[in-house]
Design a protein around this motif. Structure first.
Motif, PDB file in Angstrom:
ATOM      1  N   GLY A 160     -91.140  -4.913  -6.441  1.00  0.00           N
ATOM      2  CA  GLY A 160     -92.395  -4.763  -7.281  1.00  0.00           C
ATOM      3  C   GLY A 160     -93.176  -3.432  -6.873  1.00  0.00           C
ATOM      4  N   THR A 161     -92.658  -2.953  -5.786  1.00  0.00           N
ATOM      5  CA  THR A 161     -93.468  -1.661  -5.083  1.00  0.00           C
ATOM      6  C   THR A 161     -93.238  -0.430  -6.162  1.00  0.00           C
ATOM      7  OG1 THR A 161     -93.018  -2.589  -3.072  1.00  0.00           O
ATOM      8  CG2 THR A 161     -93.621  -0.141  -3.158  1.00  0.00           C
ATOM      9  N   ARG A 162     -94.287   0.118  -6.402  1.00  0.00           N
ATOM     10  CA  ARG A 162     -94.286   1.317  -7.113  1.00  0.00           C
ATOM     11  C   ARG A 162     -94.121   2.748  -6.161  1.00  0.00           C
ATOM     12  NH1 ARG A 162     -99.316   2.292  -9.937  1.00  0.00           N
ATOM     13  NH2 ARG A 162     -97.979   3.498 -11.469  1.00  0.00           N
ATOM     14  N   ILE A 163     -92.987   3.558  -6.253  1.00  0.00           N
ATOM     15  CA  ILE A 163     -92.665   4.451  -5.350  1.00  0.00           C
ATOM     16  C   ILE A 163     -93.032   5.792  -6.130  1.00  0.00           C
ATOM     17  CG2 ILE A 163     -90.934   5.555  -4.328  1.00  0.00           C
ATOM     18  CD1 ILE A 163     -91.300   2.919  -3.129  1.00  0.00           C
ATOM     19  N   HIS A 193     -89.473  11.347  -2.837  1.00  0.00           N
ATOM     20  CA  HIS A 193     -90.394  10.604  -2.987  1.00  0.00           C
ATOM     21  C   HIS A 193     -91.131  10.277  -1.817  1.00  0.00           C
ATOM     22  CE1 HIS A 193     -86.999   8.002  -1.210  1.00  0.00           C
ATOM     23  NE2 HIS A 193     -88.319   7.115  -0.790  1.00  0.00           N
ATOM     24  N   ASP A 194     -92.392   9.518  -1.929  1.00  0.00           N
ATOM     25  CA  ASP A 194     -93.400   9.174  -0.729  1.00  0.00           C
ATOM     26  C   ASP A 194     -92.774   7.806  -0.413  1.00  0.00           C
ATOM     27  OD1 ASP A 194     -94.812  11.661  -1.309  1.00  0.00           O
ATOM     28  OD2 ASP A 194     -96.539  10.444  -2.020  1.00  0.00           O
ATOM     29  N   HIS A 195     -92.449   7.606   1.019  1.00  0.00           N
ATOM     30  CA  HIS A 195     -92.009   6.438   1.282  1.00  0.00           C
ATOM     31  C   HIS A 195     -93.103   5.150   1.361  1.00  0.00           C
ATOM     32  CE1 HIS A 195     -88.535   8.419   3.131  1.00  0.00           C
ATOM     33  NE2 HIS A 195     -89.084   9.257   3.708  1.00  0.00           N
ATOM     34  N   ARG A 196     -92.832   4.082   1.417  1.00  0.00           N
ATOM     35  CA  ARG A 196     -93.654   3.075   1.605  1.00  0.00           C
ATOM     36  C   ARG A 196     -94.856   3.584   2.662  1.00  0.00           C
ATOM     37  NH1 ARG A 196     -91.556  -2.195  -0.004  1.00  0.00           N
ATOM     38  NH2 ARG A 196     -89.798  -1.667  -1.570  1.00  0.00           N
ATOM     39  N   GLY A 197     -96.020   3.121   2.298  1.00  0.00           N
ATOM     40  CA  GLY A 197     -96.902   3.407   3.612  1.00  0.00           C
ATOM     41  C   GLY A 197     -97.374   5.010   3.799  1.00  0.00           C
ATOM     42  N   HIS A 198     -97.021   5.755   2.981  1.00  0.00           N
ATOM     43  CA  HIS A 198     -97.216   7.166   2.818  1.00  0.00           C
ATOM     44  C   HIS A 198     -97.626   7.715   1.436  1.00  0.00           C
ATOM     45  CE1 HIS A 198     -94.555   6.547   6.443  1.00  0.00           C
ATOM     46  NE2 HIS A 198     -95.102   7.496   6.897  1.00  0.00           N
ATOM     47  N   GLY A 199     -98.488   8.770   1.513  1.00  0.00           N
ATOM     48  CA  GLY A 199     -98.852   9.297   0.379  1.00  0.00           C
ATOM     49  C   GLY A 199     -99.409   8.543  -0.705  1.00  0.00           C
ATOM     50  N   ALA A 227     -98.304   4.850  -0.888  1.00  0.00           N
ATOM     51  CA  ALA A 227     -99.618   3.642  -0.014  1.00  0.00           C
ATOM     52  C   ALA A 227    -100.469   3.465  -1.221  1.00  0.00           C
ATOM     53  CB  ALA A 227     -99.731   4.540   1.262  1.00  0.00           C
ATOM     54  N   GLU A 228    -101.240   4.432  -1.601  1.00  0.00           N
ATOM     55  CA  GLU A 228    -102.521   4.155  -2.454  1.00  0.00           C
ATOM     56  C   GLU A 228    -102.043   3.619  -3.538  1.00  0.00           C
ATOM     57  OE1 GLU A 228    -104.049   8.038  -3.651  1.00  0.00           O
ATOM     58  OE2 GLU A 228    -105.135   8.190  -1.791  1.00  0.00           O
ATOM     59  N   ALA A 229    -100.965   3.647  -4.313  1.00  0.00           N
ATOM     60  CA  ALA A 229    -100.898   2.948  -5.497  1.00  0.00           C
ATOM     61  C   ALA A 229    -100.636   1.448  -5.186  1.00  0.00           C
ATOM     62  CB  ALA A 229     -99.440   3.490  -6.089  1.00  0.00           C
ATOM     63  N   ASN A 230    -100.082   1.150  -4.040  1.00  0.00           N
ATOM     64  CA  ASN A 230     -99.702  -0.292  -3.867  1.00  0.00           C
ATOM     65  C   ASN A 230    -100.620  -0.873  -2.928  1.00  0.00           C
ATOM     66  OD1 ASN A 230     -96.777  -0.601  -4.985  1.00  0.00           O
ATOM     67  ND2 ASN A 230     -96.785   1.189  -3.998  1.00  0.00           N
ATOM     68  N   ASP A 231    -101.524  -0.006  -2.600  1.00  0.00           N
ATOM     69  CA  ASP A 231    -102.795  -0.557  -1.741  1.00  0.00           C
ATOM     70  C   ASP A 231    -102.225  -1.026  -0.274  1.00  0.00           C
ATOM     71  OD1 ASP A 231    -105.463  -1.205  -1.131  1.00  0.00           O
ATOM     72  OD2 ASP A 231    -105.558  -3.378  -1.624  1.00  0.00           O
ATOM     73  N   MET A 232    -101.485  -0.290   0.082  1.00  0.00           N
ATOM     74  CA  MET A 232    -100.763  -0.776   1.512  1.00  0.00           C
ATOM     75  C   MET A 232    -101.429   0.164   2.656  1.00  0.00           C
ATOM     76  SD  MET A 232     -96.960   0.669   1.310  1.00  0.00           S
ATOM     77  CE  MET A 232     -96.479  -0.520  -0.053  1.00  0.00           C
ATOM     78  N   PRO A 233    -101.289  -0.400   3.966  1.00  0.00           N
ATOM     79  CA  PRO A 233    -101.863   0.418   4.833  1.00  0.00           C
ATOM     80  C   PRO A 233    -100.808   1.654   5.255  1.00  0.00           C
ATOM     81  CG  PRO A 233    -101.646  -1.878   5.679  1.00  0.00           C
ATOM     82  CD  PRO A 233    -100.924  -1.792   4.146  1.00  0.00           C
ATOM     83  N   PHE A 234    -101.564   2.829   5.506  1.00  0.00           N
ATOM     84  CA  PHE A 234    -101.059   3.859   5.667  1.00  0.00           C
ATOM     85  C   PHE A 234     -99.983   3.759   7.013  1.00  0.00           C
ATOM     86  CE2 PHE A 234    -103.133   5.662   2.522  1.00  0.00           C
ATOM     87  CZ  PHE A 234    -102.532   7.009   2.094  1.00  0.00           C
TER      88      PHE A 234
END
Length: 298
Positions: A10-13, A58-64, A67-74
């Motif tokens: 479900g993560t949006r990359i 692509h921006d990895h998880r926790g990056h760029g 991170a913003e789109a999935n409201d995850m910590p950088f």
């Protein structure tokens, strides 16, 4: 062209693409490094597109923007098995793009370790592999992983790891004294260093869990068995000869020797004279990109 691709969990990359000019020679996917994002590779991608390559990143998880789109910590991959997850993201994203051309993977710094592991897990996919600003793995990485895991337990998994940051990035400026900024090790080009420091998506301190994930992933990709899973395709190891991540060229040669010992024999090393870690952002980057283009044509 920009878009989001939703992967299995479900993560949006966040993904960028640059269309090839003329006949498509191949599809090159770019994996960026730690504490940065895919947008920093736009110039490199544009130059490759000019000579016939479709380029994506692509921006990895926790990056760029991922991170913003999935409201995850950088600077945070995932709660469980984060390194494997970012490797799987590469497969999910590139398959979803449906680019029917020879597939080539380019990884810089942290991205080089992700690319290295991807080649082992998906050997049938690649025709060439480029590892930029890479380094070797030692017993210290195991110690570092154990420390990061303890810090994650004590302080919190998603807490920025000041300790790990000092033990890794904090040491890299030593060879460049006197320094102008804490990021001088990245490039001899002061303008590139300043652009990095001014970029809101760059320079953040990664979390305890990301350090544990990355160091564990680096170790898992360096075993003899893992290296033997690498397809015997052309591999280019390219770094600045003043890059502390590659121990000023020494560890880049070590990586090459490890591949050859694992019967991966089509390995080429290029050390760019007097350049630091981000060779694609140095003032002579046109020469570096031309070298990469010539290697791709071979």
């Amino acid at each position: 062209m920009e878009q989001f691709i939703t992967v299995e969990d479900g993560t949006r990359i966040f993904v960028r693409q640059w269309q090839a000019k003329g006949e498509v020679r191949g599809h090159i996917h770019v994996l960026h490094g730690m504490s940065e994002h895919s947008g920093r590779y736009a110039y490199f991608a544009e130059q490759l597109a000019e000579v016939g390559y479709h380029v994506s990143a692509h921006d990895h998880r926790g990056h760029g923007q991922t991170a913003e789109a999935n409201d995850m910590p950088f600077g945070y991959f995932a709660a469980v098995d984060g390194f494997t997850q970012v490797v799987r993201d590469v497969e999910a994203v590139t398959q979803a793009l449906h680019i029917h051309a020879p597939f080539i993977l380019f990884g810089h710094s942290m991205g080089s370790f992700i690319a290295k592991r991807y080649a082992q897990l998906y050997p049938h996919r690649l025709t060439k592999l480029l590892l930029c600003g890479t380094g070797a793995t030692t017993a210290l990485h195991l110690v570092g992983k154990q420390l990061a895991m303890r810090l994650a337990s004590w302080q919190g998994a998603d807490v920025p790891s000041q300790w790990m940051d000092k033990l890794s990035f904090g040491q890299f400026n030593r060879a460049f004294q006197p320094v102008r900024t804490p990021s001088d090790w990245l490039a001899a080009n002061a303008e590139a260093v300043d652009a990095y420091r001014a970029d809101p998506y760059c320079g953040f301190v990664s979390t305890n869990q990301l350090y544990a994930d990355l160091l564990g992933g680096m170790r898992s990709g360096h075993t003899k068995r893992a290296l033997q899973q690498t397809p015997n395709i052309p591999i280019l190891l390219i770094s600045g000869d003043k890059d502390p991540v590659g121990h000023y060229g020494k560890d880049v040669w070590k990586v090459a020797k490890h591949y050859v010992k694992a019967d991966v024999t089509n390995v080429q090393v290029c050390l760019v004279a007097n350049m630091h870690h981000e060779i694609l952002n140095e003032k002579n980057r046109a020469n570096t990109i031309a070298y990469i283009q010539r290697w791709l044509y071979e």
